[in-house]
Design a protein around this motif. Structure first.
Motif, short mmCIF file in Angstrom:
data_model
loop_
_atom_site.label_atom_id
_atom_site.label_comp_id
_atom_site.label_asym_id
_atom_site.label_seq_id
_atom_site.Cartn_x
_atom_site.Cartn_y
_atom_site.Cartn_z
N THR A 179 0.92 -1.18 -0.36
CA THR A 179 -0.11 -0.15 0.06
C THR A 179 1.23 1.38 0.05
O THR A 179 0.73 2.62 -0.49
CB THR A 179 -1.00 0.20 1.32
OG1 THR A 179 -1.69 -1.36 1.15
CG2 THR A 179 -1.74 1.04 1.47
N ASP A 183 0.73 4.60 -2.95
CA ASP A 183 0.63 5.62 -2.43
C ASP A 183 1.93 6.20 -3.11
O ASP A 183 1.70 8.01 -3.27
CB ASP A 183 0.61 5.78 -0.71
CG ASP A 183 -0.28 5.17 -0.17
OD1 ASP A 183 -1.63 5.11 -0.81
OD2 ASP A 183 -0.46 5.25 0.88
N VAL A 186 1.31 6.72 -6.90
CA VAL A 186 -0.08 8.32 -7.76
C VAL A 186 0.01 9.06 -6.85
O VAL A 186 0.75 9.96 -8.09
CB VAL A 186 -0.57 7.46 -5.91
CG1 VAL A 186 -1.94 8.79 -6.70
CG2 VAL A 186 -1.76 6.62 -6.62
N ASP A 190 1.00 7.94 -11.50
CA ASP A 190 -0.15 7.06 -11.67
C ASP A 190 -1.44 7.20 -10.76
O ASP A 190 -1.73 8.08 -9.91
CB ASP A 190 0.64 5.43 -11.08
CG ASP A 190 2.01 4.85 -11.81
OD1 ASP A 190 2.66 5.26 -12.56
OD2 ASP A 190 2.31 3.94 -11.03
N GLU A 191 -2.34 6.58 -11.95
CA GLU A 191 -3.70 6.98 -11.44
C GLU A 191 -4.03 5.86 -10.40
O GLU A 191 -3.76 4.31 -10.46
CB GLU A 191 -4.00 5.81 -12.98
CG GLU A 191 -5.94 6.54 -13.03
CD GLU A 191 -6.53 5.63 -11.88
OE1 GLU A 191 -7.86 5.71 -11.44
OE2 GLU A 191 -6.40 4.33 -11.97
N SER A 192 -5.30 5.99 -9.80
CA SER A 192 -4.47 5.14 -8.05
C SER A 192 -4.97 4.85 -8.81
O SER A 192 -5.44 3.37 -7.58
CB SER A 192 -5.62 6.95 -6.77
OG SER A 192 -6.47 5.80 -6.12
N VAL A 193 -6.28 4.18 -8.65
CA VAL A 193 -7.23 3.12 -9.11
C VAL A 193 -6.28 1.64 -9.40
O VAL A 193 -5.93 0.58 -8.71
CB VAL A 193 -9.10 2.96 -9.56
CG1 VAL A 193 -9.55 1.69 -9.78
CG2 VAL A 193 -10.11 3.55 -8.70
N ALA A 194 -6.07 1.96 -10.52
CA ALA A 194 -4.91 0.67 -11.33
C ALA A 194 -3.41 0.24 -10.40
O ALA A 194 -3.04 -0.41 -10.04
CB ALA A 194 -4.40 1.59 -12.51
N ARG A 196 -3.84 0.62 -6.84
CA ARG A 196 -4.13 0.39 -5.88
C ARG A 196 -4.41 -1.18 -5.97
O ARG A 196 -4.48 -2.14 -5.35
CB ARG A 196 -5.34 0.86 -5.13
CG ARG A 196 -4.37 1.82 -4.27
CD ARG A 196 -5.47 2.97 -3.68
NE ARG A 196 -5.46 4.26 -3.46
CZ ARG A 196 -4.42 4.90 -3.11
NH1 ARG A 196 -3.53 3.80 -2.99
NH2 ARG A 196 -3.95 6.11 -3.18
N GLU A 197 -4.72 -1.47 -7.57
CA GLU A 197 -5.10 -2.93 -7.99
C GLU A 197 -3.42 -3.66 -8.29
O GLU A 197 -3.43 -4.60 -7.24
CB GLU A 197 -5.72 -3.13 -9.24
CG GLU A 197 -7.66 -2.10 -8.70
CD GLU A 197 -7.79 -2.40 -10.78
OE1 GLU A 197 -7.53 -2.12 -11.33
OE2 GLU A 197 -9.46 -2.10 -10.49
N GLU A 200 -2.58 -4.98 -4.71
CA GLU A 200 -3.57 -5.89 -4.30
C GLU A 200 -2.48 -7.21 -5.03
O GLU A 200 -2.62 -8.34 -4.71
CB GLU A 200 -4.70 -5.98 -5.17
CG GLU A 200 -5.06 -4.76 -4.02
CD GLU A 200 -6.67 -4.94 -4.55
OE1 GLU A 200 -7.23 -5.80 -5.33
OE2 GLU A 200 -7.73 -3.86 -3.64
#
Length: 211
Positions: A179, A183, A186, A190-194, A196-197, A200
């Motif tokens: 994580t 952060d 981002v 970088d794009e936030s959703v991508a 964080r995926e 994961e």
């Protein structure tokens, strides 16, 4: 390995930077942690081939500028620069890819700060899949082992260390570290959703845990 995994992961500050080398786009993952020991001792811990297996892995070769080194079961490369006890720079050659690592030590009021910067050419597909955590989490685990060695002066059990990431505390550590790398990505654009995926997927890669 008994410790607070989230607290241990929080000892590292993380940064992602965009760069270039010889006209090729790169991304740089930077990890920083302070250790409660003096600069000479920390330098010895990270460069002495007798101490490296106690927290990292056996390293063989000619550990001086221009020499070749090999991490057992991992990367090899060339020692490009060494300014003891302040910094060293190496190539990191693995699976046909070349990247670059620089480690810098500096004294602080609480001990010695270590900064590790790992620069690699950008593979857009691989970065989209895993982001900086693919590299960063591996170094997080290494810096954790170094901290345990510095704090206890006891060698880290290599079997226990290899299996720790799949335990509940290990998974929590990797999740927190991944994580943090997301952060940082981002913050670098970088794009936030991508991002964080990708984090994961990095957790699943290191731990086998998907959920």
């Amino acid at each position: 390995m008994r410790l607070d995994p989230v607290g241990a992961a929080g000892l590292v500050s993380r940064q992602v930077r965009t760069g270039s080398r010889d006209g090729v786009a790169t991304r740089i993952v930077v990890a920083r942690r302070t250790y409660a020991t003096d600069q000479a001792d920390l330098w010895d811990a990270i460069t002495n081939p007798e101490r490296l297996p106690r927290w990292f892995s056996p390293v063989s070769g000619e550990l001086q500028p221009g020499g070749r080194y090999q991490v057992e079961g991992n990367a090899g490369g060339t020692v490009e620069q060494c300014d003891a006890p302040h910094s060293f720079a190496i190539t990191w050659e693995f699976a046909g890819q070349v990247s670059w690592v620089r480690v810098t030590l500096s004294p602080t009021a609480d001990g010695t700060a270590l900064e590790l910067a790992h620069e690699a050419p950008v593979d857009p597909d691989f970065w989209a899949q895993y982001g900086p955590g693919a590299t960063g989490v591996g170094w997080d685990l290494g810096l954790l082992g170094l901290g345990l060695h510095i704090d206890t002066q006891v060698p880290v059990d290599p079997v226990e260390a290899a299996n720790w990431a799949v335990t509940a505390p290990g998974i929590a550590f990797v999740q927190h570290a991944a994580t943090g790398w997301a952060d940082s990505a981002v913050a670098d654009g970088d794009e936030s959703v991508a991002a964080r995926e990708a984090a994961e997927r990095t957790v699943a890669f290191y731990t086998g845990y998907d959920g």
